[in-house]
Design a protein around this motif. Sequence first.
Motif, short mmCIF file in Angstrom:
data_model
loop_
_atom_site.label_atom_id
_atom_site.label_comp_id
_atom_site.label_asym_id
_atom_site.label_seq_id
_atom_site.Cartn_x
_atom_site.Cartn_y
_atom_site.Cartn_z
N ILE A 55 0.84 -1.19 0.00
CA ILE A 55 0.00 0.00 0.00
C ILE A 55 0.88 1.24 0.00
CG2 ILE A 55 -1.71 1.31 1.34
CD1 ILE A 55 -2.74 -1.34 2.36
N LEU A 56 2.02 1.13 0.70
CA LEU A 56 3.00 2.21 0.67
C LEU A 56 4.29 1.68 0.04
CD1 LEU A 56 2.74 3.75 4.26
CD2 LEU A 56 1.80 4.68 2.15
N GLN A 57 5.03 2.58 -0.57
CA GLN A 57 6.32 2.16 -1.13
C GLN A 57 7.45 2.48 -0.17
OE1 GLN A 57 7.27 3.63 -5.03
NE2 GLN A 57 6.89 1.57 -5.77
N PRO A 58 8.38 1.56 0.04
CA PRO A 58 9.49 1.87 0.95
C PRO A 58 10.37 2.98 0.37
CG PRO A 58 9.52 -0.46 0.27
CD PRO A 58 8.47 0.22 -0.53
N THR A 59 10.92 3.79 1.24
CA THR A 59 11.87 4.81 0.79
C THR A 59 13.19 4.14 0.43
OG1 THR A 59 10.85 6.26 2.41
CG2 THR A 59 12.86 7.06 1.36
N THR B 220 -12.46 3.40 2.95
CA THR B 220 -12.31 2.26 2.06
C THR B 220 -11.11 2.38 1.11
OG1 THR B 220 -13.92 3.30 0.60
CG2 THR B 220 -14.72 1.57 2.05
N MET B 221 -10.40 3.51 1.19
CA MET B 221 -9.26 3.71 0.29
C MET B 221 -8.20 2.64 0.53
SD MET B 221 -8.49 5.64 -2.21
CE MET B 221 -9.06 7.33 -2.27
N GLU B 222 -7.89 2.40 1.78
CA GLU B 222 -6.85 1.41 2.08
C GLU B 222 -7.28 0.03 1.63
OE1 GLU B 222 -4.22 1.51 5.91
OE2 GLU B 222 -5.67 -0.10 6.14
N THR B 223 -8.55 -0.26 1.81
CA THR B 223 -9.08 -1.58 1.44
C THR B 223 -8.83 -1.86 -0.04
OG1 THR B 223 -10.89 -1.02 2.94
CG2 THR B 223 -11.08 -3.08 1.71
N ILE B 224 -9.19 -0.91 -0.88
CA ILE B 224 -9.07 -1.17 -2.31
C ILE B 224 -7.61 -1.15 -2.75
CG2 ILE B 224 -9.42 1.26 -3.02
CD1 ILE B 224 -10.66 -1.90 -4.82
N GLU B 395 1.06 10.92 -0.70
CA GLU B 395 0.69 12.03 0.19
C GLU B 395 -0.70 12.54 -0.14
OE1 GLU B 395 3.25 11.82 -1.78
OE2 GLU B 395 3.64 13.65 -2.88
N VAL B 396 -1.18 12.28 -1.37
CA VAL B 396 -2.54 12.68 -1.73
C VAL B 396 -3.54 11.64 -1.24
CG1 VAL B 396 -4.10 13.07 -3.65
CG2 VAL B 396 -1.82 14.02 -3.72
N LEU B 397 -3.22 10.35 -1.47
CA LEU B 397 -4.14 9.29 -1.11
C LEU B 397 -4.33 9.16 0.38
CD1 LEU B 397 -3.06 6.42 -3.51
CD2 LEU B 397 -5.16 7.72 -3.59
N PHE B 398 -3.26 9.38 1.12
CA PHE B 398 -3.34 9.14 2.56
C PHE B 398 -3.33 10.43 3.35
CE2 PHE B 398 -3.37 4.72 2.45
CZ PHE B 398 -2.60 4.33 1.39
N ARG B 399 -3.77 11.50 2.73
CA ARG B 399 -3.78 12.78 3.41
C ARG B 399 -4.80 12.75 4.53
NH1 ARG B 399 -6.18 17.74 1.72
NH2 ARG B 399 -5.07 19.50 2.60
N THR B 400 -4.33 12.97 5.74
CA THR B 400 -5.26 12.98 6.87
C THR B 400 -5.18 14.30 7.61
OG1 THR B 400 -3.52 11.79 8.03
CG2 THR B 400 -5.44 10.52 7.38
#
Lengths: 243, 400
Positions: A55-59, B220-224, B395-400
């Motif tokens: 889901i995240l990419q490692p740095t 649900t963003m993380e799920t998909i 940084e856009v997808l997981f902006r909290t």
Amino acid sequence: MIEAQGLTKIFKDKKRGEIRAVDGVNFKAQPGQIYGLLGANGAGKTTTLRMLATILQPTSGTAKVAGFDVVDDPEKVRSNVGFLSTATALYGRLTSKEFVEYFGRLHGMDEAALAKRIGEIFDRLDMNEFRDRRCDKLSTGMKQKVSIARTLVHDPPVMIFDEPTIGLDVMTARVIVQFIRECRAQGKTVIFSTHVMSEVEKLCDTVGIIHNGKVLAEGTLPQLRERYGEQDMEEIFVKVVGE
Amino acid sequence: MAARNVGIVFRKELLDTLKDRRTIVSSIVIPLLMFPLIILVVIFIATTVIPKAVSESPTVMLKGEEGAPALAKQLREDKDFRVVPFSADYVTQINEKKLRAVLEFPAGFEANLQSKPEETQILKIYHYEGEIRSQAVLRQLESSVKFFGENIVTQRLAAAGLAPSEVKVFGLERLNVASAEKVTGNIIGFILPYFIIILCLTGAMYPAMDLTAGEKERGTMETILASPVRRSELVLGKFFLILCVSVTTTALSVISLAITVLIGGAQLAKVGKGIVVAVSAQSAAVVFLMVVPLAATFSAALLAISLIARNYREAQSYLGPLMFLVIIPGMASMMPGVELNSKLALVPILNVSLVAKEIFAGQYHWNLIGLIFLSTCVYAAVALFAAVRQFNREEVLFRT
């Protein structure tokens, strides 16, 4: 099989500058075993697991999940992983069945195999009662079952759980714990993160204590008990982190 | 593999959207009902409220009528208004809408008409400018007085030995050579392009927010993202759904408008006031073809922008100002004197508005049409590329 080598994630925050959420983490999780990642909030557990799930990419650094590299073959990794976290919410307007079907299709299952698999899973998890009910109309326990069904639909060899019992009542939490044990019994590689000591003691074959993005101690429960001279997991944790 | 996944994402978003009552209402129910309701209300006002306002016997006063007994008598016999006794507070009464108008005769009016024909006397009419009933009476008074004046003219001509036809030197006849399509097309082309562009935008807004900021808000963003679908496939699936909704909303609105106008036109024809509304199928098809890439541009742009938002509220605060950026060039079809040329053909939104206006009026500049279609497709591709890039930024997808 999960292998992490020098896994690092650096976030850039405008106000706080560079944040090393995960800093050179190394560990191995074996099939048929449960690896527990134990740490306080903000220790880097969720970020580590998200990197393993691509889901995240490692740095920097690498990780191999089910034999595939998370950076080079993220899609193959995802096909072999079932990922569950408190944040993995459901699509409220879809029914339980529609929800699990969606993910089954994305995993490349054809309709016939999918229907059969869903039948099996819904039977095993006792979900047929709310099969055609919209997800936003389900209780927390039912929702957890639907999430579990989603992670199982493609029968992945690796299961990644991020704080899976947070906020759940005792009975629902037991269902999850039981399910995690079943995964191990099926020979899957299981890794889960938590900050609940009793879960660690109940489930884990190997424990990694993570703090400030680094794995400070790792080993089986007997090994850790001997190394730090404490029986209670909480005491061990405090000793490790306190150093 | 890629196309299959895009299809799976699209079908799920479609299923999800169809189950969402808000989208059904805003994208299907409102477009179908909006134009008919607006037109019905306008017709209702035009046929009942206004005639009623005009038909109530409005009151009029005559000031200084001693010098104009014949004209005063004619006015009293006029059925369009009612002459009431003069009172000095007439200005107040007009302001309070109790009195519609006052006609003032200069002293010795009719006497002067006979004895000093070369003098141009001034009759004054006091009224309430802009007020419907006062304006109606104003016209009726002027028409009545003009009739009186024409009789005087005929008398004077007869006295000088001339017939009225000798005074009328020549007549003027108006002949419209534009086809019915061009005439109504011009009227339609004035306002319809603007509506269509706005509908495309608003139709895309809600689904764009729901599929991005909405996913973030619902968690649900993380799920998909943990599923095997590629980010680009996810974006494309969502994009096609938004485009679908946008085009459907626009098509439904225009179709319901067309049906209402046709039915309304037929009804009016029965009553005697027929309007011929002619829009050819070809012009509708070409305009539709021009609008689809524009809808694609909107869909992709809205997708890229609302992805930045953390939740609905924030998304709305970004998309609201965007409406103005679209409304202003969209109004190009309503601006007189703005003609389409090859330079303007490259200005987004404005070009579609202008070319739609021309097409409705039956004008087909095929080279400009082609240029506009291509340039809009390019803009759509750029917007889509931006959307895909956005979806790849953590940084856009997981902006909290």
